[in-house]
Design an enzyme around this catalytic site. Structure first.
Site, PDB file in Angstrom:
ATOM      1  N   GLU A   1      12.791  55.669  43.789  1.00 11.95           N
ATOM      2  CA  GLU A   1      14.075  55.830  44.651  1.00 11.95           C
ATOM      3  C   GLU A   1      13.770  57.513  44.777  1.00 11.95           C
ATOM      4  OE1 GLU A   1      15.985  53.179  44.695  1.00 11.95           O
ATOM      5  OE2 GLU A   1      18.051  54.056  45.284  1.00 11.95           O
TER       6      GLU A   1
ATOM      7  N   ASP B   1      21.164  56.059  42.660  1.00 12.41           N
ATOM      8  CA  ASP B   1      21.851  55.994  43.882  1.00 12.41           C
ATOM      9  C   ASP B   1      21.199  56.899  44.869  1.00 12.41           C
ATOM     10  OD1 ASP B   1      23.391  54.606  45.568  1.00 12.41           O
ATOM     11  OD2 ASP B   1      25.226  55.828  44.918  1.00 12.41           O
TER      12      ASP B   1
ATOM     13  N   SER C   1      17.037  42.925  46.775  1.00  9.25           N
ATOM     14  CA  SER C   1      18.036  43.774  46.346  1.00  9.25           C
ATOM     15  C   SER C   1      18.351  43.333  44.688  1.00  9.25           C
ATOM     16  CB  SER C   1      19.349  43.188  47.069  1.00  9.25           C
ATOM     17  OG  SER C   1      20.209  44.463  47.152  1.00  9.25           O
ATOM     18  N   LEU C   2      19.409  43.501  44.117  1.00  9.29           N
ATOM     19  CA  LEU C   2      19.533  43.263  42.719  1.00  9.29           C
ATOM     20  C   LEU C   2      20.958  42.531  42.909  1.00  9.29           C
ATOM     21  CD1 LEU C   2      18.799  46.412  40.843  1.00  9.29           C
ATOM     22  CD2 LEU C   2      17.541  44.202  40.468  1.00  9.29           C
TER      23      LEU C   2
ATOM     24  N   CYS D   1      42.356  89.845  59.592  1.00  6.77           N
ATOM     25  CA  CYS D   1      43.096  88.589  59.066  1.00  6.77           C
ATOM     26  C   CYS D   1      43.347  88.543  57.769  1.00  6.77           C
ATOM     27  CB  CYS D   1      42.255  87.472  59.473  1.00  6.77           C
ATOM     28  SG  CYS D   1      42.980  85.787  59.098  1.00  6.77           S
TER      29      CYS D   1
ATOM     30  N   CYS E   1      38.131  82.453  63.425  1.00  6.59           N
ATOM     31  CA  CYS E   1      39.152  83.527  63.724  1.00  6.59           C
ATOM     32  C   CYS E   1      38.295  84.835  63.666  1.00  6.59           C
ATOM     33  CB  CYS E   1      40.392  83.602  62.551  1.00  6.59           C
ATOM     34  SG  CYS E   1      41.054  85.029  62.431  1.00  6.59           S
TER      35      CYS E   1
ATOM     36  N   LYS F   1      16.518  44.550  32.881  1.00  9.32           N
ATOM     37  CA  LYS F   1      15.461  43.588  33.277  1.00  9.32           C
ATOM     38  C   LYS F   1      14.989  42.849  32.200  1.00  9.32           C
ATOM     39  CE  LYS F   1      14.251  47.132  36.797  1.00  9.32           C
ATOM     40  NZ  LYS F   1      13.215  48.400  37.073  1.00  9.32           N
TER      41      LYS F   1
ATOM     42  N   LYS G   1      20.520  52.976  37.075  1.00  6.66           N
ATOM     43  CA  LYS G   1      20.498  52.428  38.499  1.00  6.66           C
ATOM     44  C   LYS G   1      20.668  53.773  39.366  1.00  6.66           C
ATOM     45  CE  LYS G   1      21.783  49.013  41.817  1.00  6.66           C
ATOM     46  NZ  LYS G   1      22.013  49.840  42.992  1.00  6.66           N
TER      47      LYS G   1
ATOM     48  N   GLU H   1      17.858  50.320  32.015  1.00 10.67           N
ATOM     49  CA  GLU H   1      17.739  51.727  32.580  1.00 10.67           C
ATOM     50  C   GLU H   1      18.818  52.070  33.559  1.00 10.67           C
ATOM     51  OE1 GLU H   1      13.849  50.720  33.709  1.00 10.67           O
ATOM     52  OE2 GLU H   1      14.386  50.267  35.867  1.00 10.67           O
TER      53      GLU H   1
ATOM     54  N   CYS I   1      44.737  81.194  64.958  1.00 14.14           N
ATOM     55  CA  CYS I   1      44.738  81.182  63.436  1.00 14.14           C
ATOM     56  C   CYS I   1      46.065  80.965  62.578  1.00 14.14           C
ATOM     57  CB  CYS I   1      44.072  82.676  63.154  1.00 14.14           C
ATOM     58  SG  CYS I   1      43.876  82.923  61.430  1.00 14.14           S
TER      59      CYS I   1
ATOM     60  N   ASP J   1      27.839  37.904  43.269  1.00 11.34           N
ATOM     61  CA  ASP J   1      26.883  38.019  44.214  1.00 11.34           C
ATOM     62  C   ASP J   1      26.359  36.718  44.545  1.00 11.34           C
ATOM     63  OD1 ASP J   1      27.598  40.755  44.775  1.00 11.34           O
ATOM     64  OD2 ASP J   1      25.486  41.588  44.626  1.00 11.34           O
ATOM     65  N   TYR J   2      26.119  35.992  43.460  1.00  8.55           N
ATOM     66  CA  TYR J   2      25.229  34.915  43.592  1.00  8.55           C
ATOM     67  C   TYR J   2      26.193  33.754  44.176  1.00  8.55           C
ATOM     68  CZ  TYR J   2      23.645  30.581  41.588  1.00  8.55           C
ATOM     69  OH  TYR J   2      23.312  29.261  41.519  1.00  8.55           O
TER      70      TYR J   2
ATOM     71  N   LYS K   1      27.207  47.210  37.304  1.00  7.64           N
ATOM     72  CA  LYS K   1      27.836  48.336  38.301  1.00  7.64           C
ATOM     73  C   LYS K   1      28.912  48.925  37.500  1.00  7.64           C
ATOM     74  CE  LYS K   1      26.683  48.646  42.356  1.00  7.64           C
ATOM     75  NZ  LYS K   1      26.868  48.053  43.412  1.00  7.64           N
TER      76      LYS K   1
ATOM     77  N   CYS L   1      46.722  84.752  60.871  1.00 13.39           N
ATOM     78  CA  CYS L   1      47.206  85.773  61.515  1.00 13.39           C
ATOM     79  C   CYS L   1      47.474  85.572  63.122  1.00 13.39           C
ATOM     80  CB  CYS L   1      46.159  86.927  61.501  1.00 13.39           C
ATOM     81  SG  CYS L   1      44.445  86.224  62.438  1.00 13.39           S
TER      82      CYS L   1
ATOM     83  N   TYR M   1      10.509  53.000  39.181  1.00 17.90           N
ATOM     84  CA  TYR M   1      11.323  52.296  38.061  1.00 17.90           C
ATOM     85  C   TYR M   1      10.608  50.891  38.205  1.00 17.90           C
ATOM     86  CZ  TYR M   1      14.198  51.808  42.384  1.00 17.90           C
ATOM     87  OH  TYR M   1      14.586  51.610  43.510  1.00 17.90           O
TER      88      TYR M   1
HETATM   89  S1  IVH Z   1      14.398  47.461  40.165  1.00 15.26           S
HETATM   90  C1  IVH Z   1      13.302  43.579  42.739  1.00 15.26           C
HETATM   91  N1  IVH Z   1      15.403  49.499  39.193  1.00 15.26           N
HETATM   92  O1  IVH Z   1      18.907  49.346  43.390  1.00 15.26           O
HETATM   93  C2  IVH Z   1      14.205  44.647  42.096  1.00 15.26           C
HETATM   94  N2  IVH Z   1      16.216  49.152  41.128  1.00 15.26           N
HETATM   95  O2  IVH Z   1      20.906  47.526  44.474  1.00 15.26           O
HETATM   96  C3  IVH Z   1      13.667  45.865  41.981  1.00 15.26           C
HETATM   97  N3  IVH Z   1      17.512  50.705  42.228  1.00 15.26           N
HETATM   98  O3  IVH Z   1      16.779  47.874  45.909  1.00 15.26           O
HETATM   99  C4  IVH Z   1      14.412  46.858  41.892  1.00 15.26           C
HETATM  100  N4  IVH Z   1      17.608  52.083  40.535  1.00 15.26           N
HETATM  101  O4  IVH Z   1      16.581  50.626  45.430  1.00 15.26           O
HETATM  102  C5  IVH Z   1      15.453  48.776  40.003  1.00 15.26           C
HETATM  103  N5  IVH Z   1      16.108  51.151  37.857  1.00 15.26           N
HETATM  104  C6  IVH Z   1      16.060  50.559  38.974  1.00 15.26           C
HETATM  105  C7  IVH Z   1      16.812  50.963  40.001  1.00 15.26           C
HETATM  106  C8  IVH Z   1      16.886  50.064  41.227  1.00 15.26           C
HETATM  107  C9  IVH Z   1      18.145  51.822  41.767  1.00 15.26           C
HETATM  108  C10 IVH Z   1      17.634  50.551  43.465  1.00 15.26           C
HETATM  109  C11 IVH Z   1      16.725  49.775  44.405  1.00 15.26           C
HETATM  110  C12 IVH Z   1      17.277  48.309  44.830  1.00 15.26           C
HETATM  111  C13 IVH Z   1      18.837  48.618  44.534  1.00 15.26           C
HETATM  112  C14 IVH Z   1      19.657  47.444  44.554  1.00 15.26           C
END
Ligand code: IVH
Length: 717
Positions: A201, A144, A109-110, A461, A456, A320, A142, A140, A438, A60-61, A344, A441, A253
């Site tokens: 979340e 969804d 985002s991350l 049937c 149906c 983190k 992530k 920890e 159907c 991503d970087y 991921k 039948c 979180y």
């Molecule tokens: S920390 C500045 N911790 O994932 C970063 N984010 O893909 C603060 N997410 O936007 C986010 N679990 O909505 C953090 N344990 C977790 C998370 C988490 C899910 C989400 C969050 C973020 C997205 C990035």
């Protein structure tokens, strides 16, 4: 979409562009013209790898660096901007339906890591930027779901917002207030904090997600594709009352902003411990503080193994830097903080071809289109068919036979088509035609005006009949062990069973006629069928397979009625007064009981001894706690069994024999002598029916009880 040769070229081009990013920024107008084109080509390619194939080939970087270079050039030479440039995608999810608010700090985002090596690379960068030799990480899950930001001022929850475009979010405070895991008051002042912004979340557990979708399908609504969509869709509803109905949870979180700043906790771990102590639902127990990157990697892998057991959908782990004092030093890119990264998990999506569509008849006659796929591995499971739900779903996604499609599978959630690759169409694809008749039948299908599905409506049937039998025998309904799908089908095909009532009249000899059955297994099946006669009322109601009445609704119904017959006679308006039951469900219940063939089945069941009345009693109070009652003679209010049930409902015990443990003997009309004599001998207190009714009158509507009993009697004769 890309041939291997093209992929090779694009990857080479990527490397070339990345190596000369600094020059790119100083490009002349003429050079820029060529460069923007090249940058767009590679960015589109990486978008495809990331979003469609979920197998990105750059970090991503690096992606971010390419993207920023393109933006920079377009800023310098705006005439080079084209509407199809990747920079022109609208990133904002703000729709104008809710007022917008500015986040205290941008909701970023991350950055993503897909391999162990990328995690080590992250660790190296962190060490380099901080100048430290050892860095501790908090790791920890992530989650969804849908990201939210919560603001607490002077201990009160004052604002909740969606992510929006990262700078501005949508104010959904009223909706979030309906979520029980968000405290409306949290004593931050205990920690000297008067303003705090927290990130978290909104999620829906896998279990609730399944239930929600089941209910939606039963109600003819399009199901949600995955828990994330369900959560995101739910928090943005207009009516907070509707939000409250979904079983949403908020898990926090990250502490993102604190006033006064000197009260900011030292470490991420401490900050989460603080939030946990303030009553928030956090990831504390799933978090590990790791002393180095090796431990981080080990923990991430451990979780990848057990992700399916976790009650919520997770797509990775978040790593983190534990020491929050290092955050400013590490800083941020425009896209993500440099003190965190998401590891991921392997994607559970794949591209395949939709080869055909078949139409299945459901238990209540609903016709469901099912896509037949070229078999494909999705996260270790072979997927060869997928529900297309209904005509609206097909139309909305414009799915055609022959299309290349992206199949996604989330945990134990059923696979679904997440996307159709329209740009890969050859022109050979065929539209999906819905049948008029159907498939089982042959009778004409109908579509009711307020429904999305074709149905149906032929009660005879065969496809539906077999499914009704299967449903009755299923675990959540009557739980008849040994009556599997194949046996049900055979019983039906051989004409031994037409409806669920017939099951209870089967003889061992009938079962012995079926292939694969011996004397013992036949006897066992008969036994299992007979045993199922004692199932509680809610299972019977669910087992009947009334349209829109799932197990949750059945439980609610069984709480308010005492028998199937009472349900049959309940007027529409009264049904609609039951919480969670709307017009559609109520109408369907009425329709079910208005059909003669259904009543005949119920009679058959009753004659066979299947319990159609409530037995297990629900406790409503504790007033009779510790007291044991025995009844003798005839009561005016109701039969003795019923009176016993009432005693149990009020926390007491009901027995048929007088012992030294009996507290009261209730004496009705024409009492038997034995019980009275024994009571006198043992010194058990005797009371009249009137005295008994006095004891319970504050908790039970006695007049109603008497009336109901009269009705019950009439029905029986
Ligand atoms: S920390 C500045 N911790 O994932 C970063 N984010 O893909 C603060 N997410 O936007 C986010 N679990 O909505 C953090 N344990 C977790 C998370 C988490 C899910 C989400 C969050 C973020 C997205 C990035």
């Amino acid at each position: 979409m890309y041939t291997p040769e093209q992929e090779k070229q694009l990857q080479e081009k990527t490397r070339e562009l990345l190596s000369k990013l600094d020059q790119i920024k100083q490009a002349s107008r003429q050079e820029a013209e060529k460069l923007v084109k090249e940058l767009r080509d590679v960015i589109r390619y990486h978008d495809y790898k990331y979003y469609v194939q979920a197998s990105p080939v750059i970090t991503d970087y690096d992606y971010d660096r390419l993207f920023r270079a393109l933006k920079e050039l377009e800023r310098k030479y705006p005439d080079l901007i084209t509407p199809d440039s990747p920079t022109q995608r609208v990133a904002s999810e703000i729709t104008g339906e809710f007022p917008t608010v500015k986040h205290y700090t941008p909701m970023l985002s991350l950055d993503n890591a897909y391999t162990e090596e990328e995690l080590r690379e992250f660790d190296r960068r962190v060490k380099q930027l901080t100048g430290l030799e050892r860095v501790e990480y908090a790791v920890e899950p992530k989650l969804d779901g849908a990201g939210i930001a919560l603001v607490y001022k002077d201990d009160l929850f004052v604002r909740g917002a969606t992510r929006g475009d990262g700078i501005y979010g949508e104010d959904i405070t009223q909706n979030l207030k309906t979520i029980r895991t968000i405290p409306l008051r949290a004593e931050f002042s205990r920690y000297g904090i008067n303003l705090a912004e927290i990130r978290g979340e909104v999620v829906i557990s896998k279990e609730e997600f399944k239930k929600l979708n089941q209910e939606r399908i039963e109600q003819g609504l399009p199901p949600f594709a995955n828990p994330r969509n369900a959560a995101a869709g739910s928090i943005r509803q207009k009516d907070p009352k509707e939000v409250a109905k979904r079983k949403l949870e908020a898990i926090v979180y990250q502490l993102s902003y604190v006033e006064p700043p000197e009260k900011d906790p030292e470490t991420h771990y401490e900050s989460i411990k603080m939030l946990d102590s303030l009553g928030f639902k956090t990831l504390l127990k799933d978090m590990k503080v790791c002393k180095d990157i090796d431990e981080v990697i080990e923990y991430c892998k451990e979780w990848e193994e057990k992700r399916d057991q976790y009650p919520y959908e997770i797509d990775g782990m978040v790593v983190k830097v534990n020491n929050r004092r290092l955050y400013p030093k590490l800083g941020y890119t425009s896209h993500h903080p440099r003190w965190a990264i998401a590891y991921k998990f392997k994607p559970r999506r794949a591209v395949t071809v939709l080869e055909d569509v078949v139409f299945q008849v459901g238990r209540t006659g609903t016709i469901t289109p099912v896509g037949k796929l070229k078999p494909v591995q999705v996260g270790g499971v072979t997927v060869s068919s997928v529900s297309l739900f209904n005509e609206d779903f097909i139309k909305e996604k414009d799915i055609r036979i022959g299309d290349k499609v992206v199949v996604e599978r989330a945990g134990d959630v059923i696979p679904y088509i997440a996307q159709v690759l329209k740009e890969e169409r050859t022109g050979e694809e065929k539209p999906i035609e819905f049948p008029k008749e159907c498939p089982s039948c042959g009778s004409k299908l109908v579509k009711l005006p307020d429904e999305v599905a074709y149905r149906c409506i032929n009660i005879a049937c065969p496809a539906q009949a077999v499914l009704r039998l299967k449903h009755w025998a299923s675990r959540e309904a009557m739980d008849i062990r040994g009556l599997g799908d194949a046996t049900v089908k055979l019983l039906y095909e051989k004409g031994l069973v037409k409806d669920v009532g017939d099951l209870y009249y089967l003889k061992p000899a009938d079962i012995l006629r079926l292939p694969g059955f011996g004397e013992k297994s036949a006897m066992n099946l008969i036994k299992a069928i007979q045993e199922s006669k004692k199932r509680p009322l809610d299972r019977v109601i669910y087992g009947l397979g009334i349209r829109y009445v799932g197990s949750t609704t059945a439980k609610k119904l069984a709480q308010v009625v005492n028998s199937v017959w009472e349900l049959k006679d309940m007027p529409l308006e009264k049904l609609m007064k039951i919480e969670g039951i709307g017009y559609k469900v109520a109408r369907s219940i009425k329709e079910f009981f208005s059909r003669e063939e259904n009543i005949n089945v119920l009679k058959k069941l009753q004659e066979a001894g299947v319990q159609l009345v409530k037995k297990a009693v629900e406790k409503i109070s504790d007033v009779l706690k510790g007291k044991t009652f025995v009844f003798t003679g005839t009561l005016d209010c109701c039969p003795r069994e019923k009176a016993g049930e009432i005693v149990e409902m009020l926390g007491g015990k009901f027995s048929n024999t007088v012992t030294s443990k009996t507290d009261y003997l209730v004496v009705g009309k024409e009492p038997g002598r034995t019980k009275l004599q024994k009571a006198q001998k043992l010194g058990v207190k005797t009371i009249t029916e009137e005295e008994f009714l006095n004891m319970i009158k504050d908790h039970v509507d006695i007049e109603k009880l008497k009336k109901e009993e009269k009705k019950e009697e009439k029905k029986l004769f």
